[in-house]
Motif scaffolding. Structure first.
Motif, mmCIF file in Angstrom:
data_model
loop_
_atom_site.group_PDB
_atom_site.id
_atom_site.type_symbol
_atom_site.label_atom_id
_atom_site.label_comp_id
_atom_site.label_asym_id
_atom_site.label_seq_id
_atom_site.Cartn_x
_atom_site.Cartn_y
_atom_site.Cartn_z
ATOM 1 N N LYS A 49 0.835 -1.209 0.000
ATOM 2 C CA LYS A 49 0.000 0.000 0.000
ATOM 3 C C LYS A 49 0.868 1.257 0.000
ATOM 4 C CE LYS A 49 -4.005 -1.955 2.359
ATOM 5 N NZ LYS A 49 -4.861 -1.889 3.545
ATOM 6 N N LEU A 50 1.958 1.211 0.736
ATOM 7 C CA LEU A 50 2.851 2.367 0.795
ATOM 8 C C LEU A 50 3.695 2.513 -0.472
ATOM 9 C CD1 LEU A 50 3.979 2.183 4.520
ATOM 10 C CD2 LEU A 50 2.347 3.775 3.475
ATOM 11 N N GLN A 51 3.992 1.405 -1.149
ATOM 12 C CA GLN A 51 4.733 1.466 -2.412
ATOM 13 C C GLN A 51 3.877 2.034 -3.536
ATOM 14 O OE1 GLN A 51 5.968 -2.704 -2.655
ATOM 15 N NE2 GLN A 51 8.104 -2.041 -2.609
ATOM 16 N N TYR A 52 2.577 1.814 -3.459
ATOM 17 C CA TYR A 52 1.652 2.243 -4.505
ATOM 18 C C TYR A 52 0.487 3.035 -3.897
ATOM 19 C CZ TYR A 52 4.173 -1.417 -7.004
ATOM 20 O OH TYR A 52 5.150 -2.197 -7.570
ATOM 21 N N PRO A 53 0.787 4.146 -3.232
ATOM 22 C CA PRO A 53 -0.290 4.884 -2.560
ATOM 23 C C PRO A 53 -1.322 5.452 -3.532
ATOM 24 C CG PRO A 53 1.725 6.174 -2.566
ATOM 25 C CD PRO A 53 2.075 4.791 -3.067
ATOM 26 N N HIS A 54 -0.882 5.779 -4.740
ATOM 27 C CA HIS A 54 -1.805 6.331 -5.733
ATOM 28 C C HIS A 54 -2.863 5.310 -6.149
ATOM 29 C CE1 HIS A 54 1.417 4.306 -7.871
ATOM 30 N NE2 HIS A 54 0.632 4.204 -8.933
ATOM 31 N N PHE A 56 -3.640 2.160 -3.937
ATOM 32 C CA PHE A 56 -4.295 1.549 -2.784
ATOM 33 C C PHE A 56 -4.756 2.527 -1.709
ATOM 34 C CE2 PHE A 56 -1.522 -1.881 -4.453
ATOM 35 C CZ PHE A 56 -2.539 -2.694 -4.912
ATOM 36 N N LEU A 57 -4.192 3.714 -1.688
ATOM 37 C CA LEU A 57 -4.608 4.704 -0.692
ATOM 38 C C LEU A 57 -5.381 5.849 -1.345
ATOM 39 C CD1 LEU A 57 -1.360 4.756 1.479
ATOM 40 C CD2 LEU A 57 -3.446 3.418 1.808
ATOM 41 N N ASN A 58 -5.787 5.655 -2.567
ATOM 42 C CA ASN A 58 -6.541 6.644 -3.321
ATOM 43 C C ASN A 58 -7.953 6.748 -2.740
ATOM 44 O OD1 ASN A 58 -8.142 7.956 -5.262
ATOM 45 N ND2 ASN A 58 -6.877 7.223 -6.936
ATOM 46 N N PRO A 59 -8.343 7.932 -2.260
ATOM 47 C CA PRO A 59 -9.669 8.055 -1.645
ATOM 48 C C PRO A 59 -10.814 7.763 -2.618
ATOM 49 C CG PRO A 59 -8.548 10.188 -1.722
ATOM 50 C CD PRO A 59 -7.589 9.157 -2.209
ATOM 51 N N ASN A 60 -10.598 7.977 -3.899
ATOM 52 C CA ASN A 60 -11.647 7.692 -4.881
ATOM 53 C C ASN A 60 -11.903 6.196 -5.021
ATOM 54 O OD1 ASN A 60 -11.994 10.436 -5.534
ATOM 55 N ND2 ASN A 60 -10.259 10.340 -6.929
ATOM 56 N N ILE A 61 -10.879 5.387 -4.808
ATOM 57 C CA ILE A 61 -11.030 3.936 -4.888
ATOM 58 C C ILE A 61 -11.502 3.374 -3.546
ATOM 59 C CG2 ILE A 61 -9.814 1.739 -5.232
ATOM 60 C CD1 ILE A 61 -7.973 3.295 -7.185
ATOM 61 N N ARG A 62 -10.970 3.911 -2.464
ATOM 62 C CA ARG A 62 -11.303 3.416 -1.133
ATOM 63 C C ARG A 62 -12.725 3.769 -0.715
ATOM 64 N NH1 ARG A 62 -7.462 1.107 1.655
ATOM 65 N NH2 ARG A 62 -8.572 1.376 3.591
ATOM 66 N N GLN A 63 -13.287 4.789 -1.322
ATOM 67 C CA GLN A 63 -14.627 5.242 -0.963
ATOM 68 C C GLN A 63 -15.643 4.105 -1.075
ATOM 69 O OE1 GLN A 63 -16.149 8.339 -3.552
ATOM 70 N NE2 GLN A 63 -16.770 9.506 -1.759
ATOM 71 N N ASN A 64 -16.451 3.982 -0.063
ATOM 72 C CA ASN A 64 -17.526 2.968 -0.027
ATOM 73 C C ASN A 64 -17.017 1.535 -0.088
ATOM 74 O OD1 ASN A 64 -19.481 5.022 0.039
ATOM 75 N ND2 ASN A 64 -19.398 5.199 -2.171
ATOM 76 N N THR A 65 -15.837 1.261 0.454
ATOM 77 C CA THR A 65 -15.334 -0.115 0.450
ATOM 78 C C THR A 65 -15.468 -0.782 1.804
ATOM 79 O OG1 THR A 65 -13.067 0.623 0.907
ATOM 80 C CG2 THR A 65 -13.680 0.274 -1.412
ATOM 81 N N ALA A 66 -15.885 -0.045 2.812
ATOM 82 C CA ALA A 66 -16.000 -0.646 4.140
ATOM 83 C C ALA A 66 -17.058 -1.747 4.136
ATOM 84 C CB ALA A 66 -16.342 0.425 5.182
ATOM 85 N N ALA A 67 -16.763 -2.818 4.802
ATOM 86 C CA ALA A 67 -17.690 -3.963 4.843
ATOM 87 C C ALA A 67 -18.885 -3.675 5.731
ATOM 88 C CB ALA A 67 -16.956 -5.197 5.343
#
Length: 67
Positions: A49-54, A56-67
């Motif tokens: 995640k830290l190697q590829y923050p753009h 895996f840590l992109n808020p547009n991708i992470r949005q609405n992923t919580a289980a």
């Protein structure tokens, strides 16, 4: 334990949003797609995640992923 399960589910959702394990392996330049497939059950390693923050840590991708 619950937080870990929720985190793994969130990571799985990210991988699926990105097109699945094969697509993500190609995106990262990994020859072994099994490595990424394992993340579906174990979660995406923090180091990755830290190697590829753009990705895996992109808020547009992470949005609405919580289980």
């Amino acid at each position: 334990y619950r937080e870990a399960v929720m985190s793994i589910e969130a990571d799985k959702c990210i991988l699926l949003k990105l097109g699945g394990s094969t697509k993500v392996a190609e995106l990262l330049g990994f020859k072994d797609k099994q490595r990424v497939q394992n993340w579906m059950k174990r979660g995406i390693p923090s180091k990755v995640k830290l190697q590829y923050p753009h990705i895996f840590l992109n808020p547009n991708i992470r949005q609405n992923t919580a289980a």
